[in-house]
Motif scaffolding. Structure first.
Motif, PDB file in Angstrom:
ATOM      1  N   THR A  27       0.855  -1.193   0.000  1.00 41.12           N
ATOM      2  CA  THR A  27       0.000   0.000   0.000  1.00 41.12           C
ATOM      3  C   THR A  27       0.891   1.243   0.000  1.00 41.12           C
ATOM      4  OG1 THR A  27      -1.749  -1.136   1.220  1.00 41.12           O
ATOM      5  CG2 THR A  27      -1.778   1.283   1.241  1.00 41.12           C
ATOM      6  N   PRO A  28       0.763   2.113  -1.008  1.00 40.69           N
ATOM      7  CA  PRO A  28       1.603   3.323  -1.047  1.00 40.69           C
ATOM      8  C   PRO A  28       1.396   4.175   0.201  1.00 40.69           C
ATOM      9  CG  PRO A  28       0.479   2.996  -3.138  1.00 40.69           C
ATOM     10  CD  PRO A  28      -0.127   2.018  -2.175  1.00 40.69           C
ATOM     11  N   LEU A  29       2.508   4.686   0.745  1.00 37.74           N
ATOM     12  CA  LEU A  29       2.477   5.499   1.956  1.00 37.74           C
ATOM     13  C   LEU A  29       3.380   6.716   1.763  1.00 37.74           C
ATOM     14  CD1 LEU A  29       1.781   5.912   5.012  1.00 37.74           C
ATOM     15  CD2 LEU A  29       3.843   4.553   5.513  1.00 37.74           C
ATOM     16  N   THR A  30       2.837   7.905   2.065  1.00 32.86           N
ATOM     17  CA  THR A  30       3.617   9.138   2.027  1.00 32.86           C
ATOM     18  C   THR A  30       3.674   9.715   3.430  1.00 32.86           C
ATOM     19  OG1 THR A  30       2.912   9.601  -0.237  1.00 32.86           O
ATOM     20  CG2 THR A  30       3.842  11.433   1.015  1.00 32.86           C
ATOM     21  N   ARG A  49       4.987  12.900   5.748  1.00 33.90           N
ATOM     22  CA  ARG A  49       5.392  14.299   5.643  1.00 33.90           C
ATOM     23  C   ARG A  49       5.716  14.857   7.026  1.00 33.90           C
ATOM     24  NH1 ARG A  49       1.111  13.666   2.055  1.00 33.90           N
ATOM     25  NH2 ARG A  49       1.547  14.265  -0.111  1.00 33.90           N
ATOM     26  N   ALA A  50       6.796  15.599   7.101  1.00 32.63           N
ATOM     27  CA  ALA A  50       7.176  16.300   8.325  1.00 32.63           C
ATOM     28  C   ALA A  50       7.461  17.750   7.964  1.00 32.63           C
ATOM     29  CB  ALA A  50       8.408  15.661   8.962  1.00 32.63           C
ATOM     30  N   ARG A  51       7.013  18.682   8.815  1.00 28.67           N
ATOM     31  CA  ARG A  51       7.178  20.092   8.478  1.00 28.67           C
ATOM     32  C   ARG A  51       7.368  20.912   9.750  1.00 28.67           C
ATOM     33  NH1 ARG A  51       2.287  21.886   5.560  1.00 28.67           N
ATOM     34  NH2 ARG A  51       1.767  23.372   7.186  1.00 28.67           N
ATOM     35  N   VAL A  52       8.174  21.959   9.635  1.00 27.23           N
ATOM     36  CA  VAL A  52       8.328  22.939  10.706  1.00 27.23           C
ATOM     37  C   VAL A  52       7.974  24.294  10.124  1.00 27.23           C
ATOM     38  CG1 VAL A  52       9.833  23.935  12.451  1.00 27.23           C
ATOM     39  CG2 VAL A  52      10.202  21.568  11.699  1.00 27.23           C
ATOM     40  N   SER A 110       2.502  14.006   9.358  1.00 25.08           N
ATOM     41  CA  SER A 110       1.291  13.381   8.814  1.00 25.08           C
ATOM     42  C   SER A 110       1.676  12.226   7.912  1.00 25.08           C
ATOM     43  CB  SER A 110       0.459  14.410   8.025  1.00 25.08           C
ATOM     44  OG  SER A 110       1.151  14.810   6.850  1.00 25.08           O
ATOM     45  N   ALA A 111       0.720  11.344   7.716  1.00 21.13           N
ATOM     46  CA  ALA A 111       0.897  10.206   6.821  1.00 21.13           C
ATOM     47  C   ALA A 111      -0.338  10.050   5.946  1.00 21.13           C
ATOM     48  CB  ALA A 111       1.155   8.938   7.624  1.00 21.13           C
ATOM     49  N   THR A 112      -0.106   9.755   4.671  1.00 24.66           N
ATOM     50  CA  THR A 112      -1.212   9.566   3.732  1.00 24.66           C
ATOM     51  C   THR A 112      -1.062   8.190   3.079  1.00 24.66           C
ATOM     52  OG1 THR A 112      -1.260  11.926   3.255  1.00 24.66           O
ATOM     53  CG2 THR A 112      -2.381  10.497   1.696  1.00 24.66           C
TER      54      THR A 112
END
Length: 389
Positions: free
Chosen positions: A351-354, A356-359, A387-389
Motif C-alpha cells: 500500500t503506497p504510503l507518504t 510528511r514532516a514540516r516545521v 502526517s501520513a497519507t
C-alpha cells in the motif's frame, strides 16, 4: 465531510496598554464555543464533440451546513487585572463555568453549477460559459444576544472566460465571475453584537498571460474585485456595512525546474485595496484594513539523489505592512517567515504510503497579524507537524 469543534477557555476583554512602560488593564471572562459542520459535493465531468467544436462539460452540486453556538459568562469587574506585558502576573479566577447560551447561528449553503469549455481550431481558442445557482439560508435563534435575524437569499451568478494560444508557448486569457457570499455577523464587542447582515455579491474581472518556457512556466495577471465593506465604527461602536471595497491587483507566479531533481514555485502579488464608497465619505480613498499591499512567497523542493524517494522542502512567505483600521492611523509592520520540511514515499504491505514532516516559522518569528473584525492577533509560533497519507 463532517467536523465538530469545541472550545473552552479564559479570555481577555478590552485589554488596554495605558502607558509606555507596558502596564495593562484587562477583564477576564469564561468563553465557550462549539460548532458542527457537514458538507457534501457530487459532480459530473464529460467530454464530447459537436462538429468541429470540442466540449468539456462540468456540473456539480454542493451543500454545506453549520450550526454555531456561542456561550460566555459576562465579563465581571470582579475579574479585572492590572499587570504588565513585559512581566505579566496572573491569578486564575474562580469562575462559574455554567455559562449561558448567547446565540445560535444556523447556516445552510446550497449550490448548483454548470460550465462548458468549448474548444475551437485544435484548442487554439477556448471559451468557457458557466452559471451557478446559490441559495444562502441563515437563522439566528436562542440566547440573550440573538437578534432573531433570518435570511433566505438566492442568486444566479454567471462566469465567462476566454483563452487564446498566440504561440505554442504563450496564451492570453480573460475572465469574469460573480459569487454570493455569507453576510458578516457583528462581533461581541460591538454595540449591535450578534446582528447578522444580508448576503452580498462579489464581482471579479481578470486578464492575464501565461508563458510556458519549458523548464519554467510564468503567469502574469491583472484583476479587480468589488465587494461591500464592513467595519466597527470607532465613535459609535456599531458594526455595519458602509460602502464598497475595490481590490485592484497584479500577480506574477512561476513554477519550474532549474536543475534535475530541483523544483521552484512562487510569486509576488500587489493589491490596491481601496475604500471607494463610504458612509458620508469618511475614510474614502483609504487602504482597506487588514489587506497588505505586497505579498510574496517562494518554495523549493529537492529530491535527494543519495536517498531514494526522500524530498526536502523549504518555503518563505513575506507580507508588507497593513492597517489595523480603515482610518489608516495605526499599522502593523510587515514580516517574513520560513518553513522547512521533508516528504518520504514508501509502501506498507504493497500500500503506497507518504510521510510528511514540516516545521512552520522555523525561526520562531514573533509578529502581529489581524484576525476577525480588525482585532490584533499573534502570528503562529514555531510549529511542528507530522502526517501520513
Amino acid at each position: 465531510g463532517a467536523n465538530k469543534m469545541e472550545f473552552k477557555g479564559l479570555s481577555a476583554a478590552k485589554a488596554q496598554v495605558y502607558n509606555s512602560d507596558g502596564d495593562i488593564n484587562t477583564t477576564i471572562g469564561y468563553v465557550a464555543d462549539d460548532n458542527e459542520r457537514v458538507s457534501m459535493e457530487v459532480g459530473l465531468n464529460s467530454n464530447f464533440s459537436t462538429g468541429a467544436i470540442e466540449h468539456q462539460l462540468a456540473a456539480n452540486v454542493t451543500r454545506y451546513n453549520e450550526e454555531y453556538n456561542l456561550n460566555a459568562k459576562s465579563f465581571d469587574a470582579t475579574y479585572t487585572y492590572d499587570t504588565n506585558i513585559y512581566n505579566p502576573v496572573w491569578e486564575t479566577p474562580s469562575l462559574n463555568f455554567d455559562v449561558p447560551l448567547l446565540l445560535t447561528t444556523d447556516t445552510n449553503l446550497t449550490s448548483y453549477g454548470i460550465a462548458d469549455t468549448l474548444s475551437f481550431d485544435q484548442d487554439k481558442y477556448q471559451l468557457t460559459l458557466g452559471a451557478r445557482y446559490q441559495q444562502l439560508e441563515t437563522e439566528q435563534t436562542g440566547g440573550i444576544l440573538s437578534s432573531g435575524t433570518k435570511y433566505d437569499e438566492s442568486a444566479i451568478t454567471p462566469s465567462v472566460a476566454f483563452l487564446t494560444k498566440m504561440t505554442d508557448q504563450t496564451s492570453l486569457y480573460a475572465n469574469y465571475i460573480e459569487g454570493l457570499s455569507k453576510g458578516a455577523t457583528a462581533p461581541t464587542s460591538a454595540e449591535n453584537s450578534g446582528e447578522i447582515f444580508a448576503p452580498y455579491k462579489t464581482k471579479q474581472k481578470e486578464i492575464g498571460i501565461k508563458m510556458d518556457r519549458g523548464e519554467f512556466t510564468h503567469t502574469l495577471s491583472l484583476y479587480e474585485i468589488e465587494k461591500p465593506n464592513s467595519y466597527t465604527d470607532t465613535d459609535t461602536n456599531v458594526f455595519s456595512y458602509a460602502g464598497e471595497q475595490r481590490n485592484r491587483g497584479v500577480e506574477w507566479g512561476f513554477f519550474g525546474s532549474p536543475a534535475e531533481s530541483v523544483r521552484l514555485m512562487g510569486g509576488i502579488t500587489y493589491i490596491d485595496a481601496k475604500l471607494t464608497k463610504t458612509n458620508d465619505g469618511v475614510n474614502e480613498g483609504n487602504q482597506a484594513a487588514g489587506v497588505p499591499k505586497w505579498q510574496s512567497k517562494i518554495g523549493a523542493e529537492w529530491d535527494l539523489p543519495f536517498i531514494e524517494n526522500l524530498t526536502l522542502t523549504a518555503n518563505a512567505n513575506a507580507v508588507s505592512k497593513q492597517y489595523l483600521e480603515n482610518d489608516n492611523i495605526q499599522s502593523l509592520p510587515g514580516h517574513t517567515t520560513y518553513d522547512i520540511g521533508a516528504r518520504y514515499l514508501t509502501s506498507v504491505n504493497q500500500t503506497p504510503l507518504t510521510i510528511r514532516a514540516r516545521v512552520d516559522n522555523v525561526m520562531n518569528k514573533a509578529y502581529w497579524t489581524t484576525a476577525s473584525y480588525n482585532d490584533l492577533a499573534l502570528g503562529d509560533p514555531r510549529t511542528f507537524m507530522l502526517s501520513a497519507t
